[in-house]
Every structure is written in structure tokens, then in C-alpha cells.
Design an enzyme around this catalytic site. Structure first.
Site, short mmCIF file in Angstrom:
data_model
loop_
_atom_site.label_atom_id
_atom_site.label_comp_id
_atom_site.label_asym_id
_atom_site.label_seq_id
_atom_site.Cartn_x
_atom_site.Cartn_y
_atom_site.Cartn_z
N GLY A 104 54.99 12.78 59.21
CA GLY A 104 53.94 13.36 58.35
C GLY A 104 53.95 14.87 58.47
CG LEU B 100 47.42 17.87 62.27
CD1 LEU B 100 46.85 19.10 62.95
CD2 LEU B 100 46.68 16.62 62.73
CE1 TYR C 89 42.15 9.43 57.27
CE2 TYR C 89 39.84 10.10 57.40
CZ TYR C 89 41.16 10.27 57.76
OH TYR C 89 41.49 11.30 58.61
N1 SER Z 1 39.23 15.68 56.90
C1 SER Z 1 39.20 14.25 56.73
C2 SER Z 1 38.74 13.89 55.38
O1 SER Z 1 37.98 14.65 54.82
C3 SER Z 1 38.30 13.63 57.73
O2 SER Z 1 39.03 13.24 58.82
O3 SER Z 1 39.08 12.85 54.90
#
Ligand code: SER
Length: 319
Positions: free
Chosen positions: A8, A13, A142
Site C-alpha cells: 500500500g 500513509l 471500514y
Molecule cells: N482517516 C480515516 C478515515 O477518515 C480514519 O481512520 O476514514
């Protein structure tokens, strides 16, 4: 010689972690992989391996051949985009993690880093200073995948001795890469709009506060966690990690300290519902006690750093 792989590597990140790992380990010791080619010249100095992380055979091949000391597995679909493609988000987030954990069980990987998120919390979780062992109540695909992933990490650690480490990141804000598909993305976009002297349309309401962190803190914390002795890691699900908490009107105000004419409109969309389900702040005592975590950058300094860096980048592009 220590060998590292980032899965990734093209993400928000990923780009930042690869740059830090290249500096720490040496470019030749850091391999990178992604389903798309990272759009970053420095990152691409590392060996690039094309990888669909949901493809078990492909993951196994790379990890069996590579015999990495550390794998940073960052590939994931974030909160907002995951709601548009729930099954695809689940498949990517879960299958890829299980493939990497299985590879580690085979002995092909010594240590894994896998990020969790504040998205594991939800409406039933305390809203402020959420403790390490708070109720998890994810409402997004998520968040559900991160919650399940946390328990899979602990399972592989306890059953098979896999050394997998994790933190629950807040929203991450950096200038070297752009986020995609998250609920906290506004806090990066807003600086680019401010630099361009554009009026910013914020997709969250003015007073919706969320946990946030400057990228350099997040990267440093991640490397510190991975460098800590294994027996100091008491939490094998995922550590709360905290730095600051602010709402859109507060980041706008901190930008106005530098650009007084900056203007913002609030046009909340479906991401507002997600943001409201997350806590305002989380408590990271366990990370501080176990491996010495401590944030360094708070909102005023972050605003200065972001605006300066974005201004420098645009000067470099013009040269
Ligand atoms: N930054 C992420 C999001 O907004 C949260 O872990 O989905």
C-alpha cells in the site's frame, strides 16, 4: 541487514512511511508494493513490486521470496469510500490482512505493522478521552473491518506467535501525500485550499471535533512501536494513539492566523454522519506506558508546518 516491505506504498500513509523507512533502513533495504504505481520520485527509488493484496498467491510469492524482517501492511479502503463499495471494502481490508498473517505464520515475515483506526469506535462508545478498552461499536464497513482485523491480529499472536503490532490512528494530516476516501480528509484539503487562496467548502459541520495527528508524529510513533522490544507490547489488538482534537472551525481559525482572508463554508454530506459516530478524543495511556509514545505537534504548529511546506512545494514545481 534488515529487509522491509511496505504494502500500500502509494497511499497517503504509505508514501510518508516509505520515505521515513528509506532514511532509516537505506533505500536498497526497502521494497514497496501497491496495485498502482506510487506517484512520487523518491518513493519509487525503492524496488517496486506490483501487487493486488487480495490475491493470496501473489502475496505469498512476494513474502516467501522476500523473507522480510518487517512488513507494513497499509492497503485498505477507507471509511467514506468503503460505504460506497461495502463488499469490496470488506474483501480488500480483510483478505489482505489474513494473507499477510498467514505468511507470517509460515515464518516468511518476522514482524508486521497493520493500522487500525478511530473508526472502530461508534455511537455507544464514550465521546471524550476514550480509554484503551472502551466498547467498540463500528458503524462503517471500514470500522467493522478494522475491529475484526484487530482481533485477528491478537489471534495470530496468541495462537501462532506472530509478532503483529497495531495502532488506532486518528485522522492523519501531512503535506507529502494526499488522502483518499476518508472522513478526516478535509483537514488536509483545507490547507491546500488556503494556500491557493480559495474559499473552502467543508464537508463536515463547523463544530464536529475529531481526533487528529500530524503525519510526522504518526510515522515516528509507528517506527517506535515497531522498534520496541516484543515483550513490552502488551496490547496485541491495537493501541489508541492520540495527539490533538479539533473541529473544522478551529482549524479554519488557526489558518486565519496566517491568512486572515481565509473563508470557509460548511456543506455537510454523508461523511458528517460517519464523523458524528466517532469520538472527539481518545486516551493513549497504554501506548505511552508500554512503548513510550508521546505526540509532539499540536494544531498551531501543524498549521505553520503545513502552510510553509505546501508553499515550498509549489515554488519547487514552478522552478
Ligand atoms: N482517516 C480515516 C478515515 O477518515 C480514519 O481512520 O476514514
Amino acid at each position: 541487514m534488515s529487509r522491509t516491505l511496505v504494502i500500500g506504498a502509494a497511499g497517503q500513509l504509505g508514501i510518508e512511511l516509505v520515505l521515513a523507512l528509506q532514511a532509516q533502513e537505506g533505500i536498497a533495504n526497502v521494497d514497496i508494493s501497491d496495485i498502482r504505481v506510487p506517484a512520487h520520485n523518491e518513493v519509487m527509488k525503492s524496488r517496486f513490486l506490483h501487487l493486488d493484496a487480495t490475491d493470496e498467491g501473489a502475496v505469498f510469492k512476494i513474502l516467501e521470496e522476500g523473507r522480510y524482517d518487517a512488513v507494513y501492511h497499509l492497503a485498505a479502503m477507507l471509511s467514506a469510500i468503503g460505504e460506497k463499495k461495502p463488499i469490496a471494502a470488506w474483501d480488500l481490508n480483510m483478505q489482505s490482512l489474513l494473507h499477510v498473517l498467514e505468511a507470517a505464520k509460515e515464518g516468511w515475515v518476522k514482524r508486521i505493522f497493520w493500522p487500525s483506526s478511530i473508526a472502530v469506535f461508534g455511537p455507544q462508545t464514550t465521546r471524550k478521552h476514550v480509554p484503551q478498552n472502551a466498547l467498540l461499536d463500528p458503524t462503517t464497513v471500514y470500522g467493522i473491518s478494522k475491529q475484526a482485523g484487530e482481533y485477528w491480529c491478537r489471534y495470530y499472536h496468541e495462537k501462532y506467535g506472530v509478532d503483529v503490532r497495531s495502532v488506532r490512528y486518528p485522522g492523519l494530516i501531512g503535506h507529502r501525500s494526499l488522502p483518499g476516501g476518508g472522513t478526516t480528509d478535509y483537514a488536509v484539503d483545507i490547507y491546500h485550499a488556503a494556500h491557493a487562496r480559495e474559499r473552502y467548502g467543508c464537508f463536515l459541520q463547523a463544530d464536529t471535533a475529531l481526533p487528529m495527528m500530524y503525519m510526522d508524529d504518526a510515522v515516528r510513533g509507528t517506527l517506535e512501536l515497531m522498534a520496541a522490544p516484543a515483550d513490552s507490547i502488551q496490547v496485541r489488538t491495537s493501541y489508541n494513539l492520540s495527539a490533538m482534537s479539533f473541529a473544522p472551525n478551529e482549524i479554519a481559525e488557526s489558518i486565519r492566523q496566517h491568512i486572515p482572508s481565509f473563508e470557509i463554508d460548511y456543506v455537510p454530506d454523508e461523511r458528517q454522519t460517519i464523523a458524528l459516530s466517532w469520538p472527539e478524543s481518545i486516551a493513549d495511556d497504554a501506548a505511552r506506558a508500554d512503548w513510550g509514545w508521546k505526540p509532539r505537534i499540536l494544531l498551531p504548529e501543524m498549521t505553520q508546518l503545513m502552510l510553509d511546506a505546501i508553499a515550498n512545494q509549489s515554488l519547487e514545481v514552478q522552478d
